[in-house]
Design an enzyme around this catalytic site. Structure first.
Site, PDB file in Angstrom:
ATOM      1  N   HIS A 104       0.832  -1.214   0.000  1.00 24.66           N
ATOM      2  CA  HIS A 104       0.000   0.000   0.000  1.00 24.66           C
ATOM      3  C   HIS A 104       0.866   1.263   0.000  1.00 24.66           C
ATOM      4  CE1 HIS A 104      -0.307  -0.633   4.674  1.00 24.66           C
ATOM      5  NE2 HIS A 104       0.808   0.018   4.379  1.00 24.66           N
ATOM      6  N   HIS A 111      -1.176   5.074   9.664  1.00 25.46           N
ATOM      7  CA  HIS A 111       0.116   5.757   9.643  1.00 25.46           C
ATOM      8  C   HIS A 111       0.009   7.096  10.369  1.00 25.46           C
ATOM      9  CE1 HIS A 111       0.077   2.943   6.256  1.00 25.46           C
ATOM     10  NE2 HIS A 111       1.391   2.868   6.391  1.00 25.46           N
ATOM     11  N   HIS A 149      11.114  -3.417   3.137  1.00 30.62           N
ATOM     12  CA  HIS A 149      11.515  -2.017   3.030  1.00 30.62           C
ATOM     13  C   HIS A 149      11.953  -1.491   4.390  1.00 30.62           C
ATOM     14  CE1 HIS A 149       7.274  -1.719   4.188  1.00 30.62           C
ATOM     15  NE2 HIS A 149       7.322  -0.399   4.307  1.00 30.62           N
ATOM     16  N   GLU A 187       5.393  -5.445   8.478  1.00 30.56           N
ATOM     17  CA  GLU A 187       4.017  -5.246   8.010  1.00 30.56           C
ATOM     18  C   GLU A 187       3.440  -6.515   7.389  1.00 30.56           C
ATOM     19  OE1 GLU A 187       3.738  -1.954   5.333  1.00 30.56           O
ATOM     20  OE2 GLU A 187       4.441  -0.479   6.797  1.00 30.56           O
TER      21      GLU A 187
END
Length: 282
Positions: free
Chosen positions: A12, A59, A193, A240
């Site tokens: 996402h 977030h 990441h 995640e």
């Protein structure tokens, strides 16, 4: 009765949303990534569910470091796009399904998972980018969405095994809802990441592709992977991926793989994508 027919897994990345919103999808940089979702859009048009349980992480839009629930379910009727610092994304409001969400909360909490129940929630790119990737830019989303927020931002996040078990509890909750609903569950976030520190920009394609393979055929064992493996091999934000295990836990043990896609890079991360259907639905 309600049933979970399929699951979708996708990164996402916020820059993906910006590319869509600003008409950049045909640019040389972005075109290969969006091509990987051409099949997905066709599949989604043919297999649009009544409701999506969309597992994502906030977030710092609805929650912040002062209050971050490990697992939360949103039971409202409508959720507005969040302002993440440059204005809300130009996407439709998300319509919830309060009756099913309330039933899931009751069932899952009685099943010994401590869900936080949220009535009012603005949803950020973690939830809206996957919808855009699968449904494009409609005037309104074609189905209802129940946000399921997971803390993978503030230490400690839940374990992969706990997430996998939560998926099974969600499946039991949906199966016991006395209404004929076609439900999908989506797991979002990842893949490898890292956004800060000396390893910022880390991408581990070998790790990512192994995760994609095992999520299909070896998910129960994959759920036992410890946090430190994600951090060491997939970067600090690679954890995640435990959210994908929630979606996989809600599926049958054996599933049918409809689509698999992997792309590097998108902004400073890798993008992974799967569509799985329960074999009983074939």
């Amino acid at each position: 009765m309600a049933k979970i027919s399929a699951s979708v897994y996708t990164s996402h990345v916020p820059a993906i949303g910006a590319a869509i919103d600003n008409g950049k999808t045909s640019d040389e940089y972005w075109k290969p990534l969006f091509a990987g979702y051409d099949y997905s859009k066709q599949w989604a048009a043919k297999n649009t569910p009544d409701v999506i349980l969309l597992v994502y992480n906030d977030h710092a839009s609805a929650f912040d470091a002062n209050l971050v629930p490990t697992f939360a379910i949103a039971t409202g009727d409508e959720f507005q796009p969040a302002d993440e610092g440059w204005g809300p994304r130009p996407v439709p409001p998300v319509k919830g399904h309060s009756a099913l969400a309330a039933h899931i909360a009751q069932s899952v909490i009685q099943d010994d998972f401590d869900l936080t129940v949220v009535n009012t929630l603005d949803v950020d790119h973690g939830l809206t980018v996957p919808l855009s990737l699968m449904f494009g830019q409609p005037e309104s989303w074609p189905c209802r969405v129940i946000p399921v927020a997971v803390n993978v931002v503030l230490y400690p996040p839940p374990s992969g095994s706990r997430c996998f078990a939560l998926g099974k509890a969600l499946r039991r909750a949906v199966d016991s809802f006395d209404e004929d609903l076609n439900v999908q569950i989506w797991g979002t976030g990842g893949m490898s990441h890292q956004l800060q520190g000396p390893r910022a920009g880390l991408i581990n394609s070998e790790f990512d592709n192994e995760f994609l393979d095992r999520l299909v055929d070896d998910a129960a064992a994959l759920s036992q992977k410890p946090h430190i493996d994600y951090v060491r091999l997939a970067g600090s934000e690679g954890v995640e991926l435990v959210m994908w295990l929630i979606a996989r836990g809600a599926m049958d043990d054996s599933v049918s793989l409809k689509h698999r896609f992997y792309h590097v890079p998108a902004s400073n991360t890798a993008v992974g994508h799967l569509i799985l259907e329960n074999e009983s639905e074939d």
